[in-house]
Design an enzyme around this catalytic site. Structure first.
Site, mmCIF file in Angstrom:
data_model
loop_
_atom_site.group_PDB
_atom_site.id
_atom_site.type_symbol
_atom_site.label_atom_id
_atom_site.label_comp_id
_atom_site.label_asym_id
_atom_site.label_seq_id
_atom_site.Cartn_x
_atom_site.Cartn_y
_atom_site.Cartn_z
ATOM 1 N N LYS A 172 0.588 -1.050 -0.457
ATOM 2 C CA LYS A 172 0.316 -0.256 -0.012
ATOM 3 C C LYS A 172 1.075 1.202 -0.046
ATOM 4 C CE LYS A 172 -4.017 0.929 2.543
ATOM 5 N NZ LYS A 172 -5.157 0.914 3.907
HETATM 6 C C1 E4P Z 1 -8.620 1.903 4.207
HETATM 7 O O1 E4P Z 1 -7.536 1.018 2.959
HETATM 8 C C2 E4P Z 1 -7.930 2.632 5.492
HETATM 9 O O2 E4P Z 1 -7.616 1.191 5.964
HETATM 10 C C3 E4P Z 1 -8.684 2.989 6.133
HETATM 11 O O3 E4P Z 1 -10.847 2.384 5.147
HETATM 12 C C4 E4P Z 1 -9.087 4.098 6.560
HETATM 13 O O4 E4P Z 1 -10.763 4.452 6.897
HETATM 14 P P1 E4P Z 1 -10.971 5.256 7.580
HETATM 15 O O5 E4P Z 1 -11.107 6.701 7.412
HETATM 16 O O6 E4P Z 1 -12.164 5.316 8.772
HETATM 17 O O7 E4P Z 1 -9.587 5.475 8.949
#
Ligand code: E4P
Length: 217
Positions: A83
């Site tokens: 990522k």
């Molecule tokens: C996605 O890959 C992220 O880890 C996640 O969905 C972020 O979510 P949040 O905005 O609730 O922290």
């Protein structure tokens, strides 16, 4: 639509995985920090539970360091997706890492233009953050719709991984739009089972079971 679970909680992942609800897992540095575990160890344990892609996020800002971290992360298991953030350096890292045959999830996407760049850089997944857009009074679901239109217009194969999902309604709306994947915390996936009329209906049935003394076993 594929369900990814947005957590490093091994117990929650196992429970949902046993029910066939987990097509993959996403993590980020905040999720790893919350787990209190070493990133490499906990990620390996997640990969041992889940067959599908497990996103592990880099923790550097320069393309060269992201590439080096990505090369280390993919050694954890065959199902790692690296990522990287949607920055210019992240896009450079995406191009190199996908060129080496790895899955790459480009994260922190907040605009259709960013999603277009990620597709051009060969991203396996683009992660638009719905909830964080809603938090600032923008329309997260509209972004998913825009990216779907753009990717379909040109046949981009990058999968739309709707992220920052905050409620069960986001899940069904993403499914209607045609997101390829939704990643959500375990409690949101579980909340999809809830309906007030189901609870009310079951209360009525159980009252009649008791009244009539109905038994099966
Ligand atoms: C996605 O890959 C992220 O880890 C996640 O969905 C972020 O979510 P949040 O905005 O609730 O922290």
């Amino acid at each position: 639509m594929k369900f990814f679970v947005d957590t490093a909680d091994l117990e929650a992942i196992t429970e949902l995985n046993d029910l066939g609800m987990v097509d993959g897992v996403t993590t980020n540095p905040s999720i790893i920090a919350k787990s209190g575990r070493d990133i490499l160890e906990v990620t390996k344990e997640i990969c041992d539970i889940v067959d599908g892609p497990v996103s592990a996020e880099v923790v550097s800002l320069s393309a060269d360091e992201m590439i080096a971290e990505g090369r280390k992360l993919v050694k954890i298991a065959d199902n790692i997706a690296v990522k990287v953030p949607l920055t210019w350096d992240g896009l450079r890292a995406c191009k190199v890492l996908t060129g080496e045959g790895n899955m790459v999830n480009v994260t922190l996407c907040f605009s259709a233009n960013q999603a277009l760049l990620a597709a051009k850089a060969g991203a396996t997944f683009i992660s638009p953050f719905i909830g964080r857009l809603d938090d600032i009074n923008l329309d997260g679901l509209e972004l998913i719709e825009d990216i779907r239109t753009i990717y379909d217009n040109y046949g981009y194969e990058t999968q739309i991984l709707a992220a920052s999902i905050r409620n069960a309604n986001h899940m069904s709306e993403c499914a209607k739009i045609g997101a390829d994947v939704c990643t959500a915390p375990p409690n949101v996936i579980k909340a999809m089972a809830n309906h007030v009329l189901t609870d009310k209906g079951l209360d009525g049935f159980m009252a009649d079971v008791k009244k009539a003394g109905i038994k099966i076993l």
